[in-house]
Design a protein around this motif. Structure first.
Motif, PDB file in Angstrom:
ATOM      1  N   GLN A   1      27.808  44.727  46.183  1.00  0.00           N
ATOM      2  CA  GLN A   1      28.323  44.213  44.921  1.00  0.00           C
ATOM      3  C   GLN A   1      29.258  43.054  45.225  1.00  0.00           C
ATOM      4  OE1 GLN A   1      30.047  47.568  42.755  1.00  0.00           O
ATOM      5  NE2 GLN A   1      28.372  47.326  41.293  1.00  0.00           N
ATOM      6  N   PHE A   2      28.982  41.929  44.562  1.00  0.00           N
ATOM      7  CA  PHE A   2      29.796  40.740  44.739  1.00  0.00           C
ATOM      8  C   PHE A   2      30.346  40.308  43.387  1.00  0.00           C
ATOM      9  CE2 PHE A   2      26.639  40.313  48.167  1.00  0.00           C
ATOM     10  CZ  PHE A   2      27.490  40.155  49.259  1.00  0.00           C
ATOM     11  N   GLU A   3      31.617  39.940  43.384  1.00  0.00           N
ATOM     12  CA  GLU A   3      32.195  39.309  42.215  1.00  0.00           C
ATOM     13  C   GLU A   3      32.162  37.807  42.460  1.00  0.00           C
ATOM     14  OE1 GLU A   3      36.385  38.813  39.765  1.00  0.00           O
ATOM     15  OE2 GLU A   3      36.239  40.360  41.300  1.00  0.00           O
ATOM     16  N   ILE A   4      31.657  37.053  41.512  1.00  0.00           N
ATOM     17  CA  ILE A   4      31.598  35.601  41.652  1.00  0.00           C
ATOM     18  C   ILE A   4      32.948  35.034  41.222  1.00  0.00           C
ATOM     19  CG2 ILE A   4      30.417  33.495  40.922  1.00  0.00           C
ATOM     20  CD1 ILE A   4      27.921  35.334  40.470  1.00  0.00           C
ATOM     21  N   LEU A   5      33.669  34.496  42.188  1.00  0.00           N
ATOM     22  CA  LEU A   5      35.007  33.976  41.940  1.00  0.00           C
ATOM     23  C   LEU A   5      34.983  32.533  41.428  1.00  0.00           C
ATOM     24  CD1 LEU A   5      36.796  35.354  45.137  1.00  0.00           C
ATOM     25  CD2 LEU A   5      36.721  36.385  42.861  1.00  0.00           C
TER      26      LEU A   5
ATOM     27  N   ASN B   1      34.495  45.688  50.582  1.00  0.00           N
ATOM     28  CA  ASN B   1      35.508  45.473  51.621  1.00  0.00           C
ATOM     29  C   ASN B   1      36.495  44.353  51.281  1.00  0.00           C
ATOM     30  OD1 ASN B   1      34.039  43.145  52.053  1.00  0.00           O
ATOM     31  ND2 ASN B   1      33.158  43.812  53.996  1.00  0.00           N
ATOM     32  N   ASN B   2      36.406  43.807  50.062  1.00  0.00           N
ATOM     33  CA  ASN B   2      37.277  42.724  49.583  1.00  0.00           C
ATOM     34  C   ASN B   2      37.206  41.439  50.403  1.00  0.00           C
ATOM     35  OD1 ASN B   2      38.273  44.046  47.297  1.00  0.00           O
ATOM     36  ND2 ASN B   2      39.774  45.157  48.541  1.00  0.00           N
ATOM     37  N   MET B   3      36.161  41.279  51.197  1.00  0.00           N
ATOM     38  CA  MET B   3      35.989  40.068  51.988  1.00  0.00           C
ATOM     39  C   MET B   3      35.517  38.933  51.080  1.00  0.00           C
ATOM     40  SD  MET B   3      33.939  40.056  55.534  1.00  0.00           S
ATOM     41  CE  MET B   3      33.107  38.600  56.058  1.00  0.00           C
ATOM     42  N   VAL B   4      36.105  37.758  51.266  1.00  0.00           N
ATOM     43  CA  VAL B   4      35.716  36.590  50.475  1.00  0.00           C
ATOM     44  C   VAL B   4      34.756  35.747  51.300  1.00  0.00           C
ATOM     45  CG1 VAL B   4      36.550  34.502  49.339  1.00  0.00           C
ATOM     46  CG2 VAL B   4      37.859  36.607  49.162  1.00  0.00           C
ATOM     47  N   LEU B   5      33.633  35.371  50.674  1.00  0.00           N
ATOM     48  CA  LEU B   5      32.584  34.604  51.351  1.00  0.00           C
ATOM     49  C   LEU B   5      32.303  33.334  50.564  1.00  0.00           C
ATOM     50  CD1 LEU B   5      30.228  37.674  51.647  1.00  0.00           C
ATOM     51  CD2 LEU B   5      31.506  36.695  53.535  1.00  0.00           C
ATOM     52  N   ASN B   6      31.904  32.289  51.275  1.00  0.00           N
ATOM     53  CA  ASN B   6      31.509  31.031  50.642  1.00  0.00           C
ATOM     54  C   ASN B   6      30.097  30.696  51.084  1.00  0.00           C
ATOM     55  OD1 ASN B   6      34.004  30.023  49.254  1.00  0.00           O
ATOM     56  ND2 ASN B   6      34.815  30.355  51.308  1.00  0.00           N
TER      57      ASN B   6
ATOM     58  N   LEU C   1      32.469  34.119  46.718  1.00  0.00           N
ATOM     59  CA  LEU C   1      32.206  35.508  46.339  1.00  0.00           C
ATOM     60  C   LEU C   1      33.226  36.446  46.958  1.00  0.00           C
ATOM     61  CD1 LEU C   1      28.450  35.606  47.420  1.00  0.00           C
ATOM     62  CD2 LEU C   1      29.283  35.278  45.113  1.00  0.00           C
ATOM     63  N   LYS C   2      33.402  37.579  46.300  1.00  0.00           N
ATOM     64  CA  LYS C   2      34.226  38.638  46.881  1.00  0.00           C
ATOM     65  C   LYS C   2      33.364  39.882  46.977  1.00  0.00           C
ATOM     66  CE  LYS C   2      38.084  41.343  45.408  1.00  0.00           C
ATOM     67  NZ  LYS C   2      39.283  41.349  44.560  1.00  0.00           N
ATOM     68  N   ASN C   3      33.203  40.392  48.192  1.00  0.00           N
ATOM     69  CA  ASN C   3      32.471  41.635  48.408  1.00  0.00           C
ATOM     70  C   ASN C   3      33.359  42.753  47.880  1.00  0.00           C
ATOM     71  OD1 ASN C   3      31.391  44.036  49.482  1.00  0.00           O
ATOM     72  ND2 ASN C   3      30.527  42.944  51.233  1.00  0.00           N
TER      73      ASN C   3
ATOM     74  N   SER D   1      27.410  33.631  36.304  1.00  0.00           N
ATOM     75  CA  SER D   1      28.548  32.759  36.034  1.00  0.00           C
ATOM     76  C   SER D   1      29.778  33.278  36.752  1.00  0.00           C
ATOM     77  CB  SER D   1      28.842  32.730  34.530  1.00  0.00           C
ATOM     78  OG  SER D   1      27.723  32.262  33.819  1.00  0.00           O
ATOM     79  N   ALA D   2      30.812  32.452  36.844  1.00  0.00           N
ATOM     80  CA  ALA D   2      32.073  32.880  37.450  1.00  0.00           C
ATOM     81  C   ALA D   2      32.607  34.073  36.663  1.00  0.00           C
ATOM     82  CB  ALA D   2      33.075  31.741  37.450  1.00  0.00           C
ATOM     83  N   GLY D   3      33.081  35.075  37.380  1.00  0.00           N
ATOM     84  CA  GLY D   3      33.576  36.302  36.756  1.00  0.00           C
ATOM     85  C   GLY D   3      32.531  37.403  36.691  1.00  0.00           C
TER      86      GLY D   3
END
Length: 158
Positions: free
Chosen positions: A150-154, A100-105, A95-97, A135-137
């Motif tokens: 808000q998270f974007e699913i990468l 703050n653009n932080m990427v989380l797994n 995920l990308k927050n 889904s991704a995206g």
């Protein structure tokens, strides 16, 4: 009262079964020993140690009973028929927050298997619930105690 079915990995279910077995064998043996020691100290009507040991034994039996119910209602996850394009239990999600653009797994797991330090979050947690079925995206807007995230699913993997 309706029983709740929860889904577990083979590892998670085995851990629950091992804990139940330990409580039944070692836990009950210790409770019996504590009662024996307290009983040997004399008059039971004024023996606070005996009362405490009885209470501890009752709590142990309650814990065993609840764990037996959980294990009895547990189901193993069969990954052979799962849709890998959507976030489901056992999905590994990148995920990308968006704040703050932080990427989380995270890996989504059953509630009893959750361990944030290991990157395992419960499907029943606010973030887990917010990600399920995406889904991704996709972008997931999730309300947590601290506000909205808000998270974007990468990426979704198994």
């Amino acid at each position: 009262m309706a029983s709740t079915i929860n889904y577990y990995t083979a590892e998670g279910l085995q851990k629950l079964k091992d804990e139940l077995q330990d409580l039944k064998i070692r836990g009950r043996a210790k409770a019996a020993e504590d009662l024996r020691e307290a009983r040997d100290k004399g008059d039971l009507s004024e023996n606070a140690e005996y009362d405490a040991a009885k209470d501890a034994q009752g709590l142990l039996e309650l814990k065993i009973s609840k764990l037996e119910e959980v294990v009895g209602n547990a189901r193993l996850i069969d990954e052979t028929n799962m849709d890998f394009s959507k976030v489901l239990i056992m999905s590994k999600v990148k995920l990308k927050n968006l704040k703050n653009n932080m990427v989380l797994n995270y890996t989504l797991v059953a509630e009893e298997e959750a361990n944030l330090a290991a990157g395992k979050i419960s499907v029943k947690s606010p973030i887990g619930k917010g990600l399920l079925g995406k889904s991704a995206g996709d972008t997931a807007e999730i309300t947590v105690p601290a506000g909205k995230l808000q998270f974007e699913i990468l990426e979704i993997t198994r």
